[in-house]
Scaffold this motif. Structure first.
Motif, PDB file in Angstrom:
ATOM      1  N   PRO A 139       0.839  -1.211   0.000  1.00  0.00           N
ATOM      2  CA  PRO A 139       0.000   0.000   0.000  1.00  0.00           C
ATOM      3  C   PRO A 139       0.869   1.254   0.000  1.00  0.00           C
ATOM      4  CG  PRO A 139      -0.720  -1.549   1.702  1.00  0.00           C
ATOM      5  CD  PRO A 139       0.611  -2.028   1.209  1.00  0.00           C
ATOM      6  N   GLY A 141       0.561   5.618   0.001  1.00  0.00           N
ATOM      7  CA  GLY A 141      -0.245   6.830   0.078  1.00  0.00           C
ATOM      8  C   GLY A 141       0.479   7.955  -0.641  1.00  0.00           C
ATOM      9  N   GLY A 142       1.300   8.696   0.113  1.00  0.00           N
ATOM     10  CA  GLY A 142       2.103   9.752  -0.504  1.00  0.00           C
ATOM     11  C   GLY A 142       3.543   9.315  -0.729  1.00  0.00           C
ATOM     12  N   GLY A 143       3.892   8.132  -0.262  1.00  0.00           N
ATOM     13  CA  GLY A 143       5.262   7.639  -0.439  1.00  0.00           C
ATOM     14  C   GLY A 143       6.288   8.434   0.348  1.00  0.00           C
ATOM     15  N   THR A 144       5.868   9.075   1.448  1.00  0.00           N
ATOM     16  CA  THR A 144       6.802   9.907   2.220  1.00  0.00           C
ATOM     17  C   THR A 144       7.435   9.136   3.388  1.00  0.00           C
ATOM     18  OG1 THR A 144       5.103  10.750   3.730  1.00  0.00           O
ATOM     19  CG2 THR A 144       5.443  11.986   1.685  1.00  0.00           C
ATOM     20  N   SER A 145       7.239   7.843   3.410  1.00  0.00           N
ATOM     21  CA  SER A 145       7.835   7.018   4.475  1.00  0.00           C
ATOM     22  C   SER A 145       9.344   7.272   4.553  1.00  0.00           C
ATOM     23  CB  SER A 145       7.589   5.541   4.165  1.00  0.00           C
ATOM     24  OG  SER A 145       8.372   4.739   5.015  1.00  0.00           O
ATOM     25  N   GLN A 209       5.161  17.629   8.901  1.00  0.00           N
ATOM     26  CA  GLN A 209       6.056  18.345   7.978  1.00  0.00           C
ATOM     27  C   GLN A 209       5.872  17.844   6.537  1.00  0.00           C
ATOM     28  OE1 GLN A 209      10.277  17.836   8.706  1.00  0.00           O
ATOM     29  NE2 GLN A 209      10.618  20.015   8.458  1.00  0.00           N
ATOM     30  N   SER A 210       5.421  16.600   6.399  1.00  0.00           N
ATOM     31  CA  SER A 210       5.220  16.001   5.074  1.00  0.00           C
ATOM     32  C   SER A 210       3.808  16.239   4.548  1.00  0.00           C
ATOM     33  CB  SER A 210       5.473  14.501   5.184  1.00  0.00           C
ATOM     34  OG  SER A 210       4.716  13.960   6.260  1.00  0.00           O
ATOM     35  N   THR A 215      -0.747  11.249   3.017  1.00  0.00           N
ATOM     36  CA  THR A 215      -2.199  11.037   2.905  1.00  0.00           C
ATOM     37  C   THR A 215      -2.824  10.593   4.231  1.00  0.00           C
ATOM     38  OG1 THR A 215      -1.861   8.700   2.362  1.00  0.00           O
ATOM     39  CG2 THR A 215      -1.909  10.259   0.516  1.00  0.00           C
ATOM     40  N   THR A 222       0.643   4.794   9.812  1.00  0.00           N
ATOM     41  CA  THR A 222       1.939   5.003  10.497  1.00  0.00           C
ATOM     42  C   THR A 222       1.789   5.699  11.848  1.00  0.00           C
ATOM     43  OG1 THR A 222       2.238   7.147   9.428  1.00  0.00           O
ATOM     44  CG2 THR A 222       3.200   5.231   8.318  1.00  0.00           C
ATOM     45  N   ALA A 225       2.279  11.978  13.566  1.00  0.00           N
ATOM     46  CA  ALA A 225       2.072  13.059  14.534  1.00  0.00           C
ATOM     47  C   ALA A 225       2.094  14.387  13.793  1.00  0.00           C
ATOM     48  CB  ALA A 225       3.153  13.020  15.607  1.00  0.00           C
ATOM     49  N   GLU A 273       0.763  -0.244   9.248  1.00  0.00           N
ATOM     50  CA  GLU A 273       1.762  -0.028   8.193  1.00  0.00           C
ATOM     51  C   GLU A 273       1.547  -0.924   6.958  1.00  0.00           C
ATOM     52  OE1 GLU A 273       5.804   0.497   9.528  1.00  0.00           O
ATOM     53  OE2 GLU A 273       5.167   1.124  11.524  1.00  0.00           O
ATOM     54  N   ILE A 279      -6.196   0.444   4.110  1.00  0.00           N
ATOM     55  CA  ILE A 279      -7.185   1.381   4.667  1.00  0.00           C
ATOM     56  C   ILE A 279      -7.771   2.140   3.482  1.00  0.00           C
ATOM     57  CG2 ILE A 279      -7.478   3.441   6.116  1.00  0.00           C
ATOM     58  CD1 ILE A 279      -4.972   2.340   7.717  1.00  0.00           C
ATOM     59  N   ASN A 565       2.498  -6.211   2.451  1.00  0.00           N
ATOM     60  CA  ASN A 565       3.729  -5.508   2.818  1.00  0.00           C
ATOM     61  C   ASN A 565       4.701  -6.365   3.648  1.00  0.00           C
ATOM     62  OD1 ASN A 565       5.336  -3.289   2.511  1.00  0.00           O
ATOM     63  ND2 ASN A 565       4.086  -1.897   3.740  1.00  0.00           N
TER      64      ASN A 565
HETATM   65  C1  FAD Z   1      10.416  15.518   4.996  1.00  0.00           C
HETATM   66  C2  FAD Z   1       9.554  14.633   5.805  1.00  0.00           C
HETATM   67  C3  FAD Z   1       8.894  15.120   6.913  1.00  0.00           C
HETATM   68  C4  FAD Z   1       8.105  14.288   7.692  1.00  0.00           C
HETATM   69  N1  FAD Z   1       7.435  14.819   8.754  1.00  0.00           N
HETATM   70  C5  FAD Z   1       6.641  14.025   9.506  1.00  0.00           C
HETATM   71  C6  FAD Z   1       5.902  14.575  10.603  1.00  0.00           C
HETATM   72  O1  FAD Z   1       5.937  15.765  10.872  1.00  0.00           O
HETATM   73  N2  FAD Z   1       5.136  13.718  11.321  1.00  0.00           N
HETATM   74  C7  FAD Z   1       5.046  12.388  11.023  1.00  0.00           C
HETATM   75  O2  FAD Z   1       4.340  11.661  11.705  1.00  0.00           O
HETATM   76  N3  FAD Z   1       5.741  11.854   9.992  1.00  0.00           N
HETATM   77  C8  FAD Z   1       6.511  12.626   9.216  1.00  0.00           C
HETATM   78  N4  FAD Z   1       7.191  12.098   8.149  1.00  0.00           N
HETATM   79  C9  FAD Z   1       7.053  10.664   7.838  1.00  0.00           C
HETATM   80  C10 FAD Z   1       5.878  10.355   6.860  1.00  0.00           C
HETATM   81  O3  FAD Z   1       5.486  11.506   6.184  1.00  0.00           O
HETATM   82  C11 FAD Z   1       4.719   9.770   7.629  1.00  0.00           C
HETATM   83  O4  FAD Z   1       5.062   8.446   8.021  1.00  0.00           O
HETATM   84  C12 FAD Z   1       3.388   9.744   6.853  1.00  0.00           C
HETATM   85  O5  FAD Z   1       2.367   9.388   7.748  1.00  0.00           O
HETATM   86  C13 FAD Z   1       3.372   8.809   5.681  1.00  0.00           C
HETATM   87  O6  FAD Z   1       2.201   9.065   4.924  1.00  0.00           O
HETATM   88  P1  FAD Z   1       2.132   8.652   3.381  1.00  0.00           P
HETATM   89  O7  FAD Z   1       0.757   8.890   2.892  1.00  0.00           O
HETATM   90  O8  FAD Z   1       3.218   9.299   2.634  1.00  0.00           O
HETATM   91  O9  FAD Z   1       2.386   7.088   3.500  1.00  0.00           O
HETATM   92  P2  FAD Z   1       3.389   6.187   2.670  1.00  0.00           P
HETATM   93  O10 FAD Z   1       4.769   6.676   2.820  1.00  0.00           O
HETATM   94  O11 FAD Z   1       2.876   5.999   1.308  1.00  0.00           O
HETATM   95  O12 FAD Z   1       3.243   4.816   3.483  1.00  0.00           O
HETATM   96  C14 FAD Z   1       3.709   4.702   4.790  1.00  0.00           C
HETATM   97  C15 FAD Z   1       3.312   3.321   5.336  1.00  0.00           C
HETATM   98  O13 FAD Z   1       1.905   3.231   5.449  1.00  0.00           O
HETATM   99  C16 FAD Z   1       1.387   2.231   4.583  1.00  0.00           C
HETATM  100  N5  FAD Z   1       0.186   2.798   3.969  1.00  0.00           N
HETATM  101  C17 FAD Z   1       0.074   3.953   3.281  1.00  0.00           C
HETATM  102  N6  FAD Z   1      -1.206   4.146   2.909  1.00  0.00           N
HETATM  103  C18 FAD Z   1      -1.900   3.090   3.376  1.00  0.00           C
HETATM  104  C19 FAD Z   1      -3.265   2.701   3.316  1.00  0.00           C
HETATM  105  N7  FAD Z   1      -4.191   3.443   2.707  1.00  0.00           N
HETATM  106  N8  FAD Z   1      -3.622   1.527   3.896  1.00  0.00           N
HETATM  107  C20 FAD Z   1      -2.717   0.760   4.534  1.00  0.00           C
HETATM  108  N9  FAD Z   1      -1.417   1.077   4.615  1.00  0.00           N
HETATM  109  C21 FAD Z   1      -1.018   2.228   4.047  1.00  0.00           C
HETATM  110  C22 FAD Z   1       2.488   1.919   3.605  1.00  0.00           C
HETATM  111  O14 FAD Z   1       2.408   0.596   3.134  1.00  0.00           O
HETATM  112  C23 FAD Z   1       3.722   2.174   4.448  1.00  0.00           C
HETATM  113  O15 FAD Z   1       4.021   1.059   5.249  1.00  0.00           O
HETATM  114  C24 FAD Z   1       7.986  12.915   7.351  1.00  0.00           C
HETATM  115  C25 FAD Z   1       8.624  12.428   6.205  1.00  0.00           C
HETATM  116  C26 FAD Z   1       9.410  13.283   5.439  1.00  0.00           C
HETATM  117  C27 FAD Z   1      10.068  12.742   4.208  1.00  0.00           C
END
Ligand code: FAD
Length: 574
Positions: A139, A141-145, A209-210, A215, A222, A225, A273, A279, A565
């Motif tokens: 899965p 979302g935004g790939g910001t992991s 911050q992301s 998403t 994850t 916060a 995760e 979700i 995953n």
């Molecule tokens: C520059 C930067 C700043 C950041 N700042 C913060 C911050 O302030 N606070 C914070 O908490 N985190 C922060 N992060 C970390 C990251 O942004 C978080 O973990 C965020 O919640 C990931 O969201 P995403 O949509 O990008 O998920 P993704 O990176 O796409 O996925 C993260 C995980 O969730 C799973 N996932 C995603 N979508 C779903 C879904 N719909 N159903 C089931 N599983 C799913 C994925 O398989 C993966 O394991 C930051 C990252 C970066 C690069």
């Protein structure tokens, strides 16, 4: 038709494409000339020395992807993409190491193809196909992991790995204005969901911050916060119910304001995760924009005095919305101070009542600890001023690269300057990679009485590790992202000038040493960045074994073929 699919169907790029290796979108990338122009001054400012050589990223046309092991099935083909951009841009998350690998054109774990479901039944069909074909489903979302959570790296027992990009599921579906909650699809990113909620005068007020790319589904998966430094620190505090598709069926909890009925089905999905299911949507608690805000920058001679003050604030019951203490080094690095003092960014907000009284009491506490306050933003008059809040522009619909690091002033404008730098940081990190700087962040939480020892140990370990790997230390800084009555969530930033071509080995050694130090000092391996693949060794040490066995059992029950995953959080039962 969902926007991304318009691009696939027509074969034309009709919308902005994500940068395939770094932050943001292709049209936001810094040009090599801009990077060269900025690099020298930046290196000097950060203490990384002179003579910076800037490297250019490998262009997508020059990237060699591993051959795909599997093809999309015919009935899903119209929502699948296996072109170089789709595969490369879903191969990594956004950790420092991910950005370096992508920058250098290395995509060895690219998914075989990417699926963009438009409806929930398509998610079901994808999982059904993956289970039958024994293909891993990741899965996305935004790939910001930043922890390897979306890296499709699976062992050879799988016939392949595909990424499920939820980006087309991005709608606010329902608003309950009586209970003040909203049903939102999991693929909606920060700006998109805030834009849609904004049409109803509402906000989720979750601003990590992301925010710009991450998403709702990713936040829940994850336990991200965000905006609030106290009380409602993590996204699950705003979750009323969750719906997910698992390989064995839908997992949907009741909409309830609270429930004591056993282990919470919402909380079990929060932090899963992507290992239990996808979700697809959630009911979340929303609120009108705050009508009353006050914020202040409070300067302390040193971080230790600021820490004592923040401890008292966190135990006072005042519950400030913002209470972020930044040490001297970080204040200088982010240009909100000159490096001689620590800065506390303090804020109160309310949709209902003026917040002058709690701010006055908080500033009194600050003064008792030697803090020198410079307040900004007052009463209802500042309500519309987004610059008064920690989230700043909020990014809603902006989509533009945020500007510089602010005014460099201490005090009132330091709050605004800090906010700007906060959201510009992801873009800046791409520049660091181009100039050969290693940058890594470590976030944890610890009780107050153990914080000084943890702080000392982490700082000393990081400095020693930088020296041992032969990197030129740029420094270790610390800030509190969130605070609780019993302890802070400290966030360390480590900066060094790496040796060209060896940055990943150097980074790996620093990451291992500091992570070991955090666990040894009694902290958690993550307060909000989650576990993914990269934090597994420390998470496995931190969690109780009976709990790990229970988690493996739960996964086996909803994901009997172990396709969700694999490698993240817990290994599938074999
Ligand atoms: C520059 C930067 C700043 C950041 N700042 C913060 C911050 O302030 N606070 C914070 O908490 N985190 C922060 N992060 C970390 C990251 O942004 C978080 O973990 C965020 O919640 C990931 O969201 P995403 O949509 O990008 O998920 P993704 O990176 O796409 O996925 C993260 C995980 O969730 C799973 N996932 C995603 N979508 C779903 C879904 N719909 N159903 C089931 N599983 C799913 C994925 O398989 C993966 O394991 C930051 C990252 C970066 C690069």
């Amino acid at each position: 038709m969902p926007r991304r699919l318009a691009a696939i169907d027509s074969g034309l790029v009709v919308e902005r494409r994500r940068n395939h290796w770094g932050w943001g979108y292709e049209d936001q990338r810094f040009s090599p000339e801009q990077v060269r122009a900025a690099a020298g001054g930046l290196a000097a400012h950060l203490g990384l020395g002179e003579g910076v050589e800037v490297e250019d990223p490998v262009a997508l046309e020059d990237v060699r992807l591993p051959p795909a092991r599997i093809r999309p099935p015919a009935d899903l083909a119209e929502i699948c993409a296996d072109d170089a951009h789709a595969r490369a841009s879903h191969a990594w998350g956004k950790s420092y190491a991910d950005v370096v690998r992508g920058f250098r054109g290395s995509f060895e774990h690219a998914p075989d193809f990417v699926v963009y479901p438009r409806e929930e039944h398509e998610v079901e069909r994808v999982l059904e196909w993956c289970a039958a074909a024994h293909v891993a489903a990741i899965p996305y979302g935004g790939g910001t992991s930043v922890v390897g959570g979306v890296r499709p790296e699976v062992d050879s027992s799988y016939n392949g790995a595909i990424t499920l990009d939820l980006g087309a599921l991005d709608q606010v579906r329902e608003i309950d204005s009586i209970s003040r909650s909203a049903r939102i699809q999991a693929g909606a990113n920060g700006p998109e969901l805030e834009r849609q909620l904004g049409e109803h005068g509402l906000t989720l007020r979750h601003f990590p911050q992301s925010f710009e790319l991450a998403t709702l589904g990713g936040w829940i998966a994850t336990r991200a916060a965000g905006h609030f430094a106290t009380v409602w620190t993590h996204i699950e505090d705003f979750v009323e119910s969750v719906r997910a598709i698992t390989p064995t069926g839908a997992w949907e909890s009741r909409r309830l304001p609270g429930s004591g009925a056993g282990v919470s089905p919402d909380r079990m999905l929060a932090g899963s995760e992507g290992t239990l299911g996808v979700i697809t949507e959630a009911w979340v608690r929303v609120q009108p924009r705050p009508a009353h805000r006050r914020s202040a920058g409070v300067v302390f001679d040193d971080f230790a005095r600021g820490t004592e003050c923040v401890r008292e604030l966190s135990q006072s019951g005042l519950n400030p919305a913002n209470c972020r203490l930044i040490d001297q080094r970080e204040a200088k690095m982010t240009m909100v101070g000159d490096g001689s003092s620590a800065l506390l960014v303090l804020g109160f907000e309310s949709t209902d009542h003026p917040v002058d009284a709690p701010m006055a009491r908080a500033l009194e506490i600050c003064r008792e600890h030697g803090g020198e306050a410079q307040e900004r933003g007052s009463g209802a008059g500042s309500a519309g001023g987004r610059g008064d809040s920690v989230e700043g522009g909020g990014g809603a619909g902006e989509g533009s690269r945020r500007g510089g690091a602010g005014t460099g002033d201490r005090g009132p404008d330091a709050v605004g300057a800090w906010r700007q730098t906060f959201f510009a940081a992801p873009y800046l990190r791409d520049v660091f990679v181009a100039m050969g700087a290693i940058s890594e962040t470590f976030e944890t939480a610890i009780t107050w009485e153990r914080f000084p020892a943890l702080h000392e140990r982490v700082t000393a370990t990081a400095e020693q590790a930088m020296r041992e790997v032969g990197a030129q230390p740029g420094g270790v800084s610390c800030r509190f992202t969130h605070v609780y009555p019993d302890g802070p969530a400290p966030y360390f930033t480590v900066l060094a000038k790496g040796r060209r071509g060896e940055e990943l080995e150097q980074w790996g050694a620093i990451k291992r040493a500091v992570s070991d130090a955090i666990i040894a000092a009694g902290g958690t391996i993550t307060h909000h960045h989650s576990v993914g693949r990269d934090h597994r060794p420390w998470y496995d040490r931190q969690r109780p074994e009976p709990f790990a066995a229970a988690l493996r059992g739960a996964k086996a029950a909803v994901d009997p073929r172990g396709i969700m995953n694999p490698g993240v959080l817990v290994d599938p039962l074999r």
